[in-house]
Scaffold this motif. Structure first.
Motif, PDB file in Angstrom:
ATOM      1  N   ILE A 107      45.194  29.731  38.933  1.00  0.00           N
ATOM      2  CA  ILE A 107      45.482  31.139  38.646  1.00  0.00           C
ATOM      3  C   ILE A 107      44.851  31.981  39.745  1.00  0.00           C
ATOM      4  N   ASP A 108      45.590  32.951  40.248  1.00  0.00           N
ATOM      5  CA  ASP A 108      45.021  33.920  41.175  1.00  0.00           C
ATOM      6  C   ASP A 108      44.676  35.172  40.368  1.00  0.00           C
ATOM      7  N   TYR A 109      43.379  35.339  40.074  1.00  0.00           N
ATOM      8  CA  TYR A 109      42.949  36.436  39.202  1.00  0.00           C
ATOM      9  C   TYR A 109      43.028  37.797  39.898  1.00  0.00           C
ATOM     10  N   ILE A 110      43.137  37.789  41.212  1.00  0.00           N
ATOM     11  CA  ILE A 110      43.187  39.063  41.931  1.00  0.00           C
ATOM     12  C   ILE A 110      44.619  39.604  41.945  1.00  0.00           C
ATOM     13  N   HIS A 112      47.142  38.391  40.087  1.00  0.00           N
ATOM     14  CA  HIS A 112      47.840  38.158  38.821  1.00  0.00           C
ATOM     15  C   HIS A 112      49.049  37.243  39.014  1.00  0.00           C
ATOM     16  N   GLU A 113      48.857  36.242  39.844  1.00  0.00           N
ATOM     17  CA  GLU A 113      49.932  35.285  40.087  1.00  0.00           C
ATOM     18  C   GLU A 113      49.378  33.870  39.995  1.00  0.00           C
ATOM     19  N   TYR A 114      50.301  32.913  40.142  1.00  0.00           N
ATOM     20  CA  TYR A 114      49.841  31.539  40.303  1.00  0.00           C
ATOM     21  C   TYR A 114      49.614  31.302  41.794  1.00  0.00           C
ATOM     22  N   PRO A 141      54.613  34.579  38.325  1.00  0.00           N
ATOM     23  CA  PRO A 141      54.733  33.865  37.047  1.00  0.00           C
ATOM     24  C   PRO A 141      56.094  34.061  36.381  1.00  0.00           C
ATOM     25  N   ASN A 184      44.154  25.877  33.406  1.00  0.00           N
ATOM     26  CA  ASN A 184      43.556  26.860  34.327  1.00  0.00           C
ATOM     27  C   ASN A 184      43.828  26.409  35.760  1.00  0.00           C
TER      28      ASN A 184
ATOM     29  N   LEU B 106      49.100  36.524  32.135  1.00  0.00           N
ATOM     30  CA  LEU B 106      49.791  36.670  33.420  1.00  0.00           C
ATOM     31  C   LEU B 106      51.207  37.184  33.209  1.00  0.00           C
ATOM     32  N   LEU B 188      41.516  38.782  33.593  1.00  0.00           N
ATOM     33  CA  LEU B 188      42.841  39.308  33.932  1.00  0.00           C
ATOM     34  C   LEU B 188      43.082  40.523  33.062  1.00  0.00           C
ATOM     35  N   VAL B 260      36.116  34.446  38.885  1.00  0.00           N
ATOM     36  CA  VAL B 260      37.305  35.097  39.398  1.00  0.00           C
ATOM     37  C   VAL B 260      37.458  34.727  40.854  1.00  0.00           C
ATOM     38  N   LEU B 261      38.675  34.351  41.259  1.00  0.00           N
ATOM     39  CA  LEU B 261      38.903  33.995  42.644  1.00  0.00           C
ATOM     40  C   LEU B 261      38.772  35.204  43.544  1.00  0.00           C
TER      41      LEU B 261
END
Lengths: 411, 299
Positions: A107-110, A112-114, A141, A184, B106, B188, B260-261
């Protein structure tokens, strides 16, 4: 955040069309030797534990002969990792590697994508070089993973021909699994082409979103829930609280982390926990655990948490504090806490307890606590002052209780 | 003027009938908020504290002028509820549901972005505009005035629970709230502190903003950049909880949000150093918020 130990993640990969090495698991060195007779050597031995930063396995050694395996397995079972005895190991066939690849979905939390991360590793190694940088693409997503993206990204990584086609298929399978089991992340590090031309997931890590476990009965009992967060398996008490919490996902949340040492039971709710923990330490208090409760947990959950906190040896006081709550029924909390303390035969006038609660049904809560002989505050004091009062009360009950400040606190 | 909610806000509550959610209706109406409808399939025709319940959002919107939705559905139903809100052109949606699966989050964030909807949450306790007597969500409970009085301080809380507590600190300092937003404590979320700082910058009623931050979220780089780039020029008071985590083993996370990335480290000390360097007023202790407010507002 739940982890699948590698034997379980490999089973799931296998069921989803991804080739894995043959492997066995064993709880003793003797068992490892007996079962490994069906494997082709050389083999890799891995310890099935949750490690630092939530890793799931440690490749300890390779063995090229059964005798070597026996010696290594015996050594492994005689050791422990992070003060926990090793309970299980995995022995898997080591592929004769022609080419090593890296593949991860997360998950790319910044944005909001995969994210898909791919790359070629050094030829025959099973662990990536420290300067390895994967090629990363973000995936919407709503659109998922298109064949074109898969082909493009692996081409960019340097694959071509039949190998490209085969890896693309595996990648699509893996993405389907990633979204299908609410992972995750899923990481294959490495995914290898053997010299015989077979594409094999040599090492795998799968982290599962434990909030989604309600829709994955097939994963019941397979996931080490909470392990990724703590970097270790949950203790029995932590598991008990987790089970209790998951009984009804919509009735508030409770959470417990055991800590070595400490003597103040920490039962704090809402979002002020970090700040309250900071404050207790600052004034010289020694929390015996970390916990949270929030939302509107029912009596059973509150009672379970209270008893779990107070059951720890060495706990000599209880700090129950919450920020001003909007929807937590404070009388429910009060009743459950007081009854739990009675059930445990806690000598309430002597046992230091400080409560700071303010919110819905506060007056009823105050009445319940005061009647039980418990020192209670509402919003007339700040949370920081409540933490200070707790440490003062410990000092009153136990002369000489340290007030040197948190610099002396050690995890 | 306020941000997000005001006297024109007309709220529908999706997922309304159990005791806790009914309580939200009661508290909101008592505060003066216009809760005009509720949605609960199978319960159409009933009333909860005088609020009509409908089987579908479409029916609720047809009979009432709805411009805001509060979603209180259980986790497995939230995606559908957000989709319904989008289909019915509701422009402000707050999701209060906790423990939402990350893949669902998401999806709803991307659906909302595509539809041009402002989504707050998930795991948001609410939004309050005390001057207009509007509260969206459970925030404030049955005694809103305990913490929230009208004023000129904007409040952004990254912690669900500390929202009302921090508002009380503002009140203790002698000031009040223009708008308060609990953005949700999940990693998120639909509306970030940066989104809100842009809105607060344009709001004439907000003179200063207080931010409560916790480990597990990572907006500090972006907030610091906004300050440095003069995208937000009003005073900003910032508190970051969780300094004891710096003494824990690497990668050890006690609370609910996962890492968090991207962005800077989760280390609270690094967060505050960065923000202090960018011109924010840092409360080293939580109670310092009171002193800082008094100092800054005097000027």
């Amino acid at each position: 955040m739940g982890l699948l130990l590698e034997d379980r993640s490999k089973d799931i990969l296998n069921r989803n069309g991804i080739t894995i090495p043959d492997f066995i698991t064993a709880t003793t060195a003797l068992e490892a030797c007996e079962k490994s007779l069906d494997l082709a050597f050389p083999v890799s031995l891995k310890v099935l534990v949750v490690g630092k930063n939530g890793s799931v396995n440690r490749v300890v050694r390779h063995a090229s002969r059964p005798e070597e395996l026996q010696a290594i397995a015996a050594l492994i079972f005689s050791r422990d990792i992070a003060n926990r005895q090793i309970e299980r190991i995995m022995v898997q066939e080591k592929p004769d590697v022609h080419k090593s690849l890296y593949l991860k979905f997360c998950i790319d939390y910044i944005s909001h994508e995969y994210q898909i991360q791919v790359g070629l590793l050094d030829g025959a190694g099973s662990n990536r070089k420290t300067d390895f940088k994967p090629i990363i693409e973000r995936l919407n997503p709503m659109l998922g993973l298109k064949d074109g993206i898969v082909k493009r990204i692996w081409s960019k990584a340097g694959l071509d021909g039949p190998e490209l086609f085969e890896v693309c298929q595996i990648t699509i399978n893996l993405f389907s699994l990633f979204t299908g089991i609410d992972a995750n992340f899923i990481e294959l590090n490495p995914l290898v082409f053997s010299k015989q031309g077979t594409l094999i997931a040599e090492h795998s890590t799968i982290s599962i979103d434990d909030n989604a476990m309600f829709r994955h009965p097939e994963l019941e009992g397979l996931v080490e829930i909470g392990a990724e967060r703590l970097g270790r398996f949950l203790s029995n008490l932590e598991k008990h609280i987790l089970q209790l919490d998951m009984e009804d996902n919509n009735q508030g949340t409770i959470h417990l982390v055991e800590i070595d040492g400490g003597d103040i039971g920490f039962m704090c709710g809402g979002g002020g926990n970090y700040m309250l923990f900071d404050s207790l330490l600052k004034f010289g208090g020694r929390p015996a655990n970390y916990s949270e409760f929030c939302g509107n947990p029912n009596s059973k959950k509150i009672s379970g948490l209270t008893k779990a906190i107070l059951s720890k040896q060495g706990v000599r006081g209880l700090f129950l504090a919450q920020n001003i709550t909007s929807n937590t029924q404070l009388d429910t909390v009060a009743q459950a806490v007081v009854e739990s303390m009675k059930d445990l035969a806690i000598d309430l006038p002597r046992f230091p307890v400080v409560v700071r609660q303010s919110g819905a049904n506060e007056e009823k809560a105050r009445e319940i606590f005061v009647k039980a002989g418990i020192e209670y505050y509402g919003d007339e004091i700040t949370l920081v002052k409540a933490a200070r009062r707790m440490v003062e009360k410990m000092s009153e009950a136990y002369p000489g209780y340290s007030e040197e400040g948190y610099l002396n606190w050690q995890y | 003027m306020a941000i997000l909610v005001d006297h024109t806000t007309r709220i529908v509550i999706q997922g309304i009938t159990d005791k806790e959610r009914s309580m939200v209706i009661r508290h909101s109406i008592h505060y003066g908020t216009k809760v005009v409808a509720g949605v609960s399939p199978g319960k159409g025709g009933q009333f909860v504290y005088g609020v009509p319940i409908f089987d579908s959002l479409r029916a609720a919107c047809r009979e009432n002028q709805v411009n805001c939705s509060l979603i209180c559905e259980p986790p497995e139903s939230v995606s559908d509820a957000v989709l319904e809100a989008i289909d019915n052109n509701i422009k402000l949606v707050l999701v209060s549901t906790v423990n939402l699966p990350v893949h669902d989050t998401l999806r709803i964030l991307n659906m909302a972005k595509k539809a041009g909807i402002r989504l707050i949450g998930p795991n948001s306790l609410g939004v309050i505009n005390p001057r207009d007597g509007v509260k969206l969500g459970a925030l404030g409970g049955d005694n809103v005035e305990r913490s929230f009085v009208p004023g000129h301080v904007g409040l952004i809380s990254m912690s669900t629970g500390m929202t009302a507590e921090t508002a009380l600190m503002v009140k203790r300092a002698g000031f009040g709230i223009s708008t308060c937003i609990g953005i949700g404590s999940d990693p998120l979320i639909g509306t970030t502190p940066m989104d809100l700082l842009h809105l607060f910058q344009r709001d004439e009623d907000t003179y200063l903003v207080v931010v409560f931050s916790e480990p597990g979220v990572n907006f500090d780089d972006s907030i610091a950049d906004m300050l440095k780039n003069k995208q937000f020029v009003k005073p900003l008071i910032y508190y970051a909880a969780g300094r004891f985590l710096e003494r824990m083993p690497e990668g050890y996370i006690l609370g609910n949000p996962p890492p968090v990335l991207g962005g800077s480290s989760l280390d609270p000390s690094q967060k505050v150093a960065k923000l202090r360097g960018a011109g924010a007023y840092i409360a080293d202790n939580y109670d310092d918020i009171i002193m800082l407010l008094q100092q800054v507002m005097v000027h």
